[in-house]
Design a protein around this motif. Structure first.
Motif, PDB file in Angstrom:
ATOM      1  N   ARG A  93      27.990 -22.437 -19.352  1.00  0.00           N
ATOM      2  CA  ARG A  93      28.243 -23.514 -18.389  1.00  0.00           C
ATOM      3  C   ARG A  93      28.357 -24.865 -19.102  1.00  0.00           C
ATOM      4  NH1 ARG A  93      23.560 -26.442 -17.041  1.00  0.00           N
ATOM      5  NH2 ARG A  93      21.605 -25.521 -17.817  1.00  0.00           N
ATOM      6  N   HIS A  94      27.606 -25.047 -20.180  1.00  0.00           N
ATOM      7  CA  HIS A  94      27.707 -26.301 -20.921  1.00  0.00           C
ATOM      8  C   HIS A  94      29.078 -26.422 -21.581  1.00  0.00           C
ATOM      9  CE1 HIS A  94      23.232 -25.580 -20.956  1.00  0.00           C
ATOM     10  NE2 HIS A  94      23.304 -26.791 -20.445  1.00  0.00           N
ATOM     11  N   GLU A  97      31.584 -27.280 -18.835  1.00  0.00           N
ATOM     12  CA  GLU A  97      31.387 -28.668 -18.408  1.00  0.00           C
ATOM     13  C   GLU A  97      31.927 -29.637 -19.455  1.00  0.00           C
ATOM     14  OE1 GLU A  97      27.214 -28.821 -17.692  1.00  0.00           O
ATOM     15  OE2 GLU A  97      27.334 -27.617 -15.851  1.00  0.00           O
ATOM     16  N   LYS A 151      35.694 -29.808 -19.054  1.00  0.00           N
ATOM     17  CA  LYS A 151      36.060 -30.625 -17.888  1.00  0.00           C
ATOM     18  C   LYS A 151      35.948 -32.107 -18.220  1.00  0.00           C
ATOM     19  CE  LYS A 151      34.741 -27.282 -14.291  1.00  0.00           C
ATOM     20  NZ  LYS A 151      33.785 -26.997 -13.193  1.00  0.00           N
TER      21      LYS A 151
END
Length: 443
Positions: free
Chosen positions: A422-423, A426, A429
């Motif tokens: 997820r890091h 992110e 993004k």
């Protein structure tokens, strides 16, 4: 209280700006000019650490840290440091602390076996390893060993003729080591690499450089080959380079500071093919393998003779705890998870036509840049500088750059202990958002 402080720090590390946001000289404005005359309570000291020191830390253990190369910590490593500090030995020779010497010899062989290094690199094969403080120390020790080996044959007065070889991607530590070792600065050859060879040192360019030096009356004596260069994790072809080096009696040192640890995984071990013809090998966490003759008694190792300084810490305690606490299987899984996350990021970059992968990914580093079609090469470099600074200034993630062959690229280095997929997503993004903001302003 210290243990609780450490636990709280790791629990909250993701909340801090990854790159320190302070200005130079900030700390002198916050701390007294002189040391206290009287003792202060630990509560007050820890309060100052939290209020004044933590803001000035770039958080290398943050899961959003993707700069330079990661410095992954672990619970086992912390505990090993505690034990090492507890004993506080000065292990300069065997008698000063037998366990410190013997444990280091054992874990060095363990590490060598994990890497499937040839037997002559191990203590069990009359070689051996030592835990140095830094890669720079490792390079200097090997270079001095090579220097003295050749000067014994040609006379010390000929030191000015000795030549050191690397590529323009070799870490600058080797130039520093050569200078400290008394090698003429003009006799360091940073041989040019190109994108066509994926920035690896080619055998032909090495051979032609050696021939030119020999014709000029110089003496080639040391080659530093790299497995995983700092800028792009390029890999020099060990086998062909070693063959050329041996024909000219050149000592070959293999610097695998970054990528060496990945080679405990069988799928990456092929990058070390040819190491059997090298003379020394180093990787982080900082071991150094040297083929050398046994020390005077041939029964013990006095590590003071394997390093620059006399005294040394009980470093093997930390490595021993890590290896035992996790085991080789879990360490391999840990390294593979870093590579998987880098591959995920690579795929995200490739899916956006505004970006390109500059060089192929070998390990857990992705080198990429934004390349909007309306920009010239110079404008693209400036755009990526602005993009990286904007990303880092946000404090949400931290990445660094490299400039290779005139191309400014952003380096995304996966490998933090706390980093999850997820890091990575992110972070991607965030890269897209900052590019869009810049393009909206600029165009």
């Amino acid at each position: 209280m210290i243990i609780d402080f450490i636990a709280d720090y790791y629990r909250n590390v993701e909340k801090y700006p990854v790159r320190s946001q302070v200005e130079p000289g900030y700390l002198s404005k916050r701390l007294p000019e002189s040391a206290p005359n009287n003792p202060e309570p630990i509560e007050k000291i820890l309060q100052d650490v939290q209020e004044h020191i933590v803001p000035g830390i770039t958080h290398w253990q943050s899961p959003n840290y993707f700069a330079y190369f990661p410095s992954s910590g672990s619970i086992a490593g912390i505990l090993g440091e505690m034990l090492s500090t507890c004993f506080n030995v000065v292990g300069f020779n065997w008698m000063s602390s037998p366990a410190a010497t013997e444990l280091e010899s054992i874990v060095m062989d363990w590490l060598g076996e994990m890497l499937t290094l040839p037997k002559p690199f191990l203590f069990s094969g009359n070689g051996g390893g030592v835990l140095q403080g830094t890669t720079c120390e490792a390079m200097l020790c090997t270079l001095v060993a090579a220097r003295d080996q050749v000067l014994r044959n040609i006379g010390r007065e000929n030191i000015t003729k000795l030549v050191v070889y690397g590529s323009d991607q070799t870490h600058s530590a080797i130039q520093k080591a050569a200078q400290i070792a008394g090698i003429n600065p003009n006799n360091f050859r940073a041989i040019r690499t190109t994108k066509s060879s994926l920035f690896g040192l080619t055998p032909d360019s090495l051979l032609s450089t050696i021939k030119s030096d020999v014709e000029a009356g110089l003496i080639p004596f040391f080659l530093c080959a790299t497995i995983g260069t700092t800028s792009t994790t390029a890999v020099d072809p060990l086998g062909p380079l070693c063959k050329i080096a041996k024909k000219h009696s050149i000592w070959v040192h293999v610097d695998a500071a970054y990528a060496g640890s990945a080679c405990i995984c069988p799928e990456f071990r092929h990058f070390l093919d040819g190491v059997e013809d090298a003379d020394s090998f180093s990787l982080n966490a900082h071991p150094e393998y040297l083929r050398n003759k046994a020390s005077e008694s041939k029964l013990v190792v006095d590590y003071k003779d394997w390093q620059i300084t006399l005294s040394r810490r009980f470093r093997s305690m930390k490595l021993w705890l890590v290896l035992r606490s996790y085991g080789v299987t879990n360490l391999r899984m840990f390294l593979r998870s870093h590579v998987k996350m880098a591959k995920t990021f690579e795929e995200l970059v490739a899916s956006d036509k505004r970006f390109e992968i500059v060089v192929p990914r070998n390990f857990a580093l992705v080198c990429f840049r934004a390349v909007p079609s309306v920009l010239s090469a110079g404008q693209a470099n400036e755009l990526n500088r602005e993009l990286l600074e904007s990303i880092n200034a946000s404090g949400k993630v931290y990445m660094t750059h490299a400039m290779v062959a005139g191309i400014y690229m952003i380096r995304f280095a996966a490998g933090g202990t706390l980093t999850e997929e997820r890091h990575v997503r992110e972070a991607w993004k965030l890269v897209q958002q900052h590019l869009e903001a810049i393009l909206c302003v600029s165009f």
